[in-house]
Design an enzyme around this catalytic site. Structure first.
Site, PDB file in Angstrom:
ATOM      1  N   SER A 190      22.682  11.547  38.095  1.00 25.28           N
ATOM      2  CA  SER A 190      23.342  11.512  39.407  1.00 25.28           C
ATOM      3  C   SER A 190      22.880  10.253  40.131  1.00 25.28           C
ATOM      4  O   SER A 190      23.068   9.155  39.606  1.00 25.28           O
ATOM      5  CB  SER A 190      23.016  12.795  40.190  1.00 25.28           C
ATOM      6  OG  SER A 190      23.707  12.808  41.428  1.00 25.28           O
ATOM      7  N   ASP A 200      21.394  19.756  39.799  1.00 23.96           N
ATOM      8  CA  ASP A 200      22.379  19.878  38.728  1.00 23.96           C
ATOM      9  C   ASP A 200      21.718  19.476  37.406  1.00 23.96           C
ATOM     10  O   ASP A 200      20.975  18.501  37.348  1.00 23.96           O
ATOM     11  CB  ASP A 200      23.595  18.995  39.009  1.00 23.96           C
ATOM     12  CG  ASP A 200      24.780  19.326  38.108  1.00 23.96           C
ATOM     13  OD1 ASP A 200      24.795  20.422  37.516  1.00 23.96           O
ATOM     14  OD2 ASP A 200      25.690  18.500  38.006  1.00 23.96           O
ATOM     15  N   HIS A 228      27.556  11.988  38.059  1.00 24.39           N
ATOM     16  CA  HIS A 228      28.322  12.376  39.240  1.00 24.39           C
ATOM     17  C   HIS A 228      29.074  11.152  39.765  1.00 24.39           C
ATOM     18  O   HIS A 228      28.471  10.127  40.090  1.00 24.39           O
ATOM     19  CB  HIS A 228      27.395  12.899  40.331  1.00 24.39           C
ATOM     20  CG  HIS A 228      26.777  14.223  39.986  1.00 24.39           C
ATOM     21  ND1 HIS A 228      25.762  14.781  40.722  1.00 24.39           N
ATOM     22  CD2 HIS A 228      27.041  15.105  38.992  1.00 24.39           C
ATOM     23  CE1 HIS A 228      25.429  15.945  40.206  1.00 24.39           C
ATOM     24  NE2 HIS A 228      26.186  16.154  39.140  1.00 24.39           N
TER      25      HIS A 228
END
Length: 349
Positions: free
Chosen positions: A35, A152, A62
């Site tokens: 991310s 995540d 992401h």
């Protein structure tokens, strides 16, 4: 309203398939999630990877509605890089990148792209890829969590471990944003924690080893893989299949949330399938609260301005008592606005 016919088991993402692609016996699937700070980390990693690595690498970063990550990694890597497409087969020595707006999932020897519910406020998200890989490939999977904020990848890495795979995280001290590696270290049995400078060599060694056995795939992992693949709606579930009803509401659709105790991890999923780690849910709640405060501030400022203008008009008409009342109201609204503004400023890092 007509319902779509269910897919055959051979095409469903939640059906475990213990036949490894091309008959490989090694750890032939490497799933990588990143991310914040991930683009630079991924560039460094793919630059160091040997093109003869005996595994396919699948990457979720992401991204927003537009992404050039595939092109960026293609210029850095010593092996072919492709944006994943629906039905594309996995190939050793190739890197496949999740496109914007769709979860990248695995089933048997090919990829699925699905616009399933967002997870951890993202699509593509890391957890769905990791779970689907765990379902199909079990002990043949290596899961890698790189730099990023919040959590995540933690639940997905836990699923990989539950299904016999290997867990790898970037050393948090080496990560631009250490939250994701730290979350994984705190909640998952991690096999390897290394800096990026050692990651490529480690992955090549692990991929070259014989894969461990694949245990029976837990039903909850299969179920959540099916939700991401839009093959199962959480509205069809009975209580207890995933978790227990909670008092919280989904920040995405405002429906009720189920609380899922996933080993040491507490997660939440709503009836339409949106999923959150506890920290992501708290962040979303904080964002909602901040938005509400800004709306409240605007409302009080507008009320104060309207009251002041009304007071001025009434004074011009020599209705001094009414003008005085409106001026007093304006002062109250301005005081309320000032208080709200102070609360907003206290929340600002």
């Amino acid at each position: 309203m007509a319902t779509a016919a269910p897919r055959p088991d051979s095409e469903r993402a939640d059906q475990p398939d213990k036949v490894r692609p091309d008959g490989c016996e090694n750890r032939c699937i490497v799933t990588i999630g990143a991310s914040a700070g991930g683009v630079d980390a991924l560039k460094r990693l793919v630059r160091d990877l040997s093109p003869d690595i005996p595994a396919a690498l699948l990457v979720v970063q992401h991204v927003g509605p537009t992404s050039y990550l595939g092109d960026i990694l293609g210029r850095a890597a010593n092996m072919p890089v492709a944006n994943a497409s629906n039905g594309m087969k996995v190939k050793n020595g190739h890197i496949f990148v999740a496109p914007p707006g769709a979860h990248l999932l695995l089933h048997h020897d090919h990829m699925l792209l699905r616009r399933g519910p967002r997870e951890n406020l993202a699509r593509p998200a890391i957890d769905p890829l990791f779970r689907s890989a765990a379902c199909s490939f079990g002990g043949s999977v290596i899961g890698v969590v790189l730099t990023g904020s919040l959590s995540d990848g933690t639940a997905g890495l836990h699923a990989i471990k539950m299904c016999g795979g290997v867990s790898v995280v970037q050393d948090p001290g080496d990560a631009a944003v250490p939250d994701m590696p730290l979350s994984a270290l705190q909640n998952v049995e991690i096999d390897h924690c290394v800096p990026l400078s050692e990651m490529a060599g480690l992955l090549h060694r692990l991929a070259s080893e014989i894969a461990g056995p694949t245990p029976e795939i837990p039903s909850g992992i299969r179920l959540e893989a099916a939700i991401a693949a839009q093959e199962h709606s959480t509205m069809e579930l009975t209580e207890g299949q995933l978790g227990a009803p909670s008092t919280f509401v989904c920040p995405e659709c405002h429906g009720p949330l189920w609380e899922i105790e996933d080993g040491p991890i507490t997660r939440y999923r709503c009836h339409t399938g949106h999923a959150f780690g506890a920290d992501v849910l708290m962040q979303a709640q904080a964002d909602d609260a901040e938005q509400a405060l800004w709306s409240l501030l605007r409302a009080h400022q507008q009320r104060a301005e309207l009251a002041k203008r009304t007071a001025k008009r009434q004074a011009a008409r020599e209705r001094h008592s009414l003008a005085s009342q409106m001026a007093a109201r304006a002062a109250e609204y301005e005081a309320d606005a000032k208080l709200i503004e102070e609360i907003i400023h206290r929340r600002t890092p």
